[in-house]
Design an enzyme around this catalytic site. Sequence first.
Site, PDB file in Angstrom:
ATOM      1  N   HIS A 159       0.823  -1.216   0.000  1.00 52.04           N
ATOM      2  CA  HIS A 159       0.000   0.000   0.000  1.00 52.04           C
ATOM      3  C   HIS A 159       0.853   1.260   0.000  1.00 52.04           C
ATOM      4  O   HIS A 159       2.079   1.213   0.176  1.00 52.04           O
ATOM      5  CB  HIS A 159      -0.955  -0.009   1.196  1.00 52.04           C
ATOM      6  CG  HIS A 159      -0.315  -0.016   2.542  1.00 52.04           C
ATOM      7  ND1 HIS A 159       0.198   1.119   3.148  1.00 52.04           N
ATOM      8  CD2 HIS A 159      -0.089  -1.023   3.434  1.00 52.04           C
ATOM      9  CE1 HIS A 159       0.677   0.818   4.342  1.00 52.04           C
ATOM     10  NE2 HIS A 159       0.528  -0.481   4.540  1.00 52.04           N
ATOM     11  N   CYS A 175       3.372  -4.960   6.529  1.00 53.40           N
ATOM     12  CA  CYS A 175       2.930  -4.534   5.205  1.00 53.40           C
ATOM     13  C   CYS A 175       4.103  -3.949   4.420  1.00 53.40           C
ATOM     14  O   CYS A 175       5.106  -3.536   4.991  1.00 53.40           O
ATOM     15  CB  CYS A 175       1.819  -3.492   5.315  1.00 53.40           C
ATOM     16  SG  CYS A 175       0.242  -4.179   5.863  1.00 53.40           S
TER      17      CYS A 175
END
Length: 199
Positions: A159, A175
């Site tokens: 992301h 992440c």
Amino acid sequence: MRRPRLALATVLTGALLALPGCLYRATPDPELSAKDKEWMAMVPEPEIDRRFARYMIEDPTGEAPGTIVVETKERQLYYVLPDRKAIRYGVTVGDEAYGWSGNARIFRKAAWPDWHPPAEMIKRWPHVHAMQGGPANPLGARALYLADASGKDTLYRIHGTNEPERIGQAASSGCIRMRNIDVVDLYNRVGADAKVIVR
């Protein structure tokens, strides 16, 4: 007549980009919507370290076109193209306590997604809370949601970020974070169900 002296940084940059066998070529920024331009302007971008800029390069992964490969030690993400080329992006990876490796698939793509931190993250950091998509949201401009081989959500994402100054570091909870302009570029290129390899 004396020739003008080039700045050392310019000479070194030229040398870096022209090394035999690893020619780097900058790629143009993707087209942005008015909303993208407005919201991305609200996230101050530090001067980018050239080691983590977006380049087209010779593919170092050996994987099939359409595959995403994250080399956590290098802090680089590669999107494999046809003809043995790849786009290389600098990333933030999981810090030592939260890093992971393995294979996954993209099962969802979202623009300016809402953020719903998992329960274990809220337990570690009680101050975090769900947040609507926007410039202050930790997921940034785009998110690619990862599932394991059984199709179960891994809770890991590739992301954007509201902390672009951390690109090139091990600082996330697992992440893979990218500069917002880079995650838009990857989002526009990657197909549904693309394979993701994190090494």
